[in-house]
Every structure is written in C-alpha cells, then in structure tokens.
Design a protein around this motif. Structure first.
Motif, PDB file in Angstrom:
ATOM      1  N   ALA A  64     -60.544 -14.492 -36.368  1.00  0.00           N
ATOM      2  CA  ALA A  64     -59.191 -13.968 -36.582  1.00  0.00           C
ATOM      3  C   ALA A  64     -58.176 -14.736 -35.740  1.00  0.00           C
ATOM      4  CB  ALA A  64     -59.143 -12.479 -36.250  1.00  0.00           C
ATOM      5  N   PHE A  65     -58.463 -14.977 -34.466  1.00  0.00           N
ATOM      6  CA  PHE A  65     -57.504 -15.661 -33.617  1.00  0.00           C
ATOM      7  C   PHE A  65     -57.329 -17.125 -34.013  1.00  0.00           C
ATOM      8  CE2 PHE A  65     -56.909 -11.897 -31.445  1.00  0.00           C
ATOM      9  CZ  PHE A  65     -55.945 -12.039 -30.468  1.00  0.00           C
ATOM     10  N   TYR A  93     -54.913 -16.796 -36.871  1.00  0.00           N
ATOM     11  CA  TYR A  93     -53.548 -16.497 -36.407  1.00  0.00           C
ATOM     12  C   TYR A  93     -52.902 -17.710 -35.745  1.00  0.00           C
ATOM     13  CZ  TYR A  93     -55.092 -11.697 -37.151  1.00  0.00           C
ATOM     14  OH  TYR A  93     -55.593 -10.545 -37.691  1.00  0.00           O
ATOM     15  N   GLU A  94     -53.699 -18.503 -35.045  1.00  0.00           N
ATOM     16  CA  GLU A  94     -53.160 -19.699 -34.412  1.00  0.00           C
ATOM     17  C   GLU A  94     -52.532 -20.613 -35.468  1.00  0.00           C
ATOM     18  OE1 GLU A  94     -54.605 -22.627 -30.891  1.00  0.00           O
ATOM     19  OE2 GLU A  94     -56.011 -22.440 -32.568  1.00  0.00           O
ATOM     20  N   LEU A 150     -49.530 -18.445 -37.626  1.00  0.00           N
ATOM     21  CA  LEU A 150     -48.318 -18.118 -36.881  1.00  0.00           C
ATOM     22  C   LEU A 150     -47.765 -19.298 -36.080  1.00  0.00           C
ATOM     23  CD1 LEU A 150     -49.472 -14.626 -35.604  1.00  0.00           C
ATOM     24  CD2 LEU A 150     -47.851 -15.090 -37.461  1.00  0.00           C
ATOM     25  N   LEU A 165     -50.676 -14.865 -43.918  1.00  0.00           N
ATOM     26  CA  LEU A 165     -51.270 -13.615 -43.441  1.00  0.00           C
ATOM     27  C   LEU A 165     -51.837 -12.769 -44.575  1.00  0.00           C
ATOM     28  CD1 LEU A 165     -48.650 -12.595 -40.737  1.00  0.00           C
ATOM     29  CD2 LEU A 165     -50.981 -13.426 -40.333  1.00  0.00           C
ATOM     30  N   ASP A 201     -53.998  -8.122 -43.333  1.00  0.00           N
ATOM     31  CA  ASP A 201     -54.753  -9.364 -43.485  1.00  0.00           C
ATOM     32  C   ASP A 201     -56.237  -9.091 -43.713  1.00  0.00           C
ATOM     33  OD1 ASP A 201     -56.108  -9.108 -40.978  1.00  0.00           O
ATOM     34  OD2 ASP A 201     -54.569 -10.250 -39.938  1.00  0.00           O
ATOM     35  N   TRP A 225     -49.452  -6.121 -40.939  1.00  0.00           N
ATOM     36  CA  TRP A 225     -48.345  -6.971 -40.513  1.00  0.00           C
ATOM     37  C   TRP A 225     -47.072  -6.612 -41.269  1.00  0.00           C
ATOM     38  CZ3 TRP A 225     -49.022 -10.600 -36.720  1.00  0.00           C
ATOM     39  CH2 TRP A 225     -50.335 -10.952 -36.410  1.00  0.00           C
TER      40      TRP A 225
END
Length: 143
Positions: free
Chosen positions: A16-17, A20-21, A24, A98, A122, A128
């Motif tokens: 997930a991170f 997101y990196e 976003l 997302l 997501d 979100w």
C-alpha cells in the motif's frame, strides 16, 4: 500541533505505501518490519516481514501506517483521508490512481466548493476524498 492519519493494514502495508508513494508523489521516510525491532524474538515467523511502522512524507504532511495482527485487524470505516491538490489536473490524476481497482463512491466532478472533488475507497480499503478547491476571493477556504 499536527494531525497525521495512521492507517491499519491486513498484512499489505508495504504494498500500500509503495502504491501511495507513486500515486500521491510522496516519499517513504520509514518502513520498519516487526523483525527489525527489539521484539523480533517474540514475533511469529510469518510476521517478521510485516510492517510495524511506515511513514510517507507528502509536502510537509505525513501518512503513517502499519500491519495489524489478524485477530486485531478491522476494516477502515467512519473516516476518509482528504487530499487537497493544487490543480484540477493533479486532482484528476491522483483520483484515477487511488480509485484504480478500488470502489468509487462519488466520481470526480465539479462541485459548488471545488473545481474537482471525488470519493473512492482504494484497493487496500482506505477511503479517500480528493479535492481541488475553487479559488476563494476572500482567501477563506478551509484547506
């Protein structure tokens, strides 16, 4: 004072991170596994590589998270992570990223307060809201 969302994951925090990196445009500042902590000797083998703490930096704001043991994990409900983008184009891009393989609750559209606004959950279960506020002639937007 600052407020930072701390997101709980069901074993897929690292994935997930990483997502997101990219989505976003942030930077992962920390990604610590259970096996890298002093408590690693008391951690089951299948949890050694699970994330105990992650931190993603986004233009002075951070999102944090970690994997939660199955007996403690609960799906995320009752909140949304609100992302404010400076342009409609960026809001559209972030929302598309997302919502990919997720669920759209409100498609990206113009609203009375925003050039663009959309809501989606997501593929990791995180809700979100993506905003690009209209310019306020009085400078009073709550951003």
């Amino acid at each position: 004072m600052s407020f930072n969302p701390y997101l709980s994951f069901d074993g897929n925090c690292a994935e997930a991170f990483g997502f997101y990196e990219k989505a976003l445009g942030g930077k992962i500042e920390a990604m610590l596994t259970h096996g890298e902590t002093p408590a690693s000797a008391d951690t089951p083998p299948e949890w050694q590589d699970k994330i105990i703490h992650a931190c993603l930096s986004l233009n002075g704001t951070v999102i944090m998270g970690g994997d939660v043991p199955p007996q403690m994990y609960q799906p995320m409900t009752g909140f949304s992570v609100n992302v404010v983008m400076p342009t409609a184009t960026e809001a559209e891009r972030v929302f598309a990223a997302l919502s990919q393989d997720g669920t759209v609750q409100m498609p990206m559209a113009e609203t009375f307060w925003a050039e663009r606004f959309g809501m989606a959950t997501d593929r990791f279960g995180v809700p979100w809201m993506v905003n690009c506020f209209r310019p306020d002639p009085n400078g009073e937007n709550c951003q």
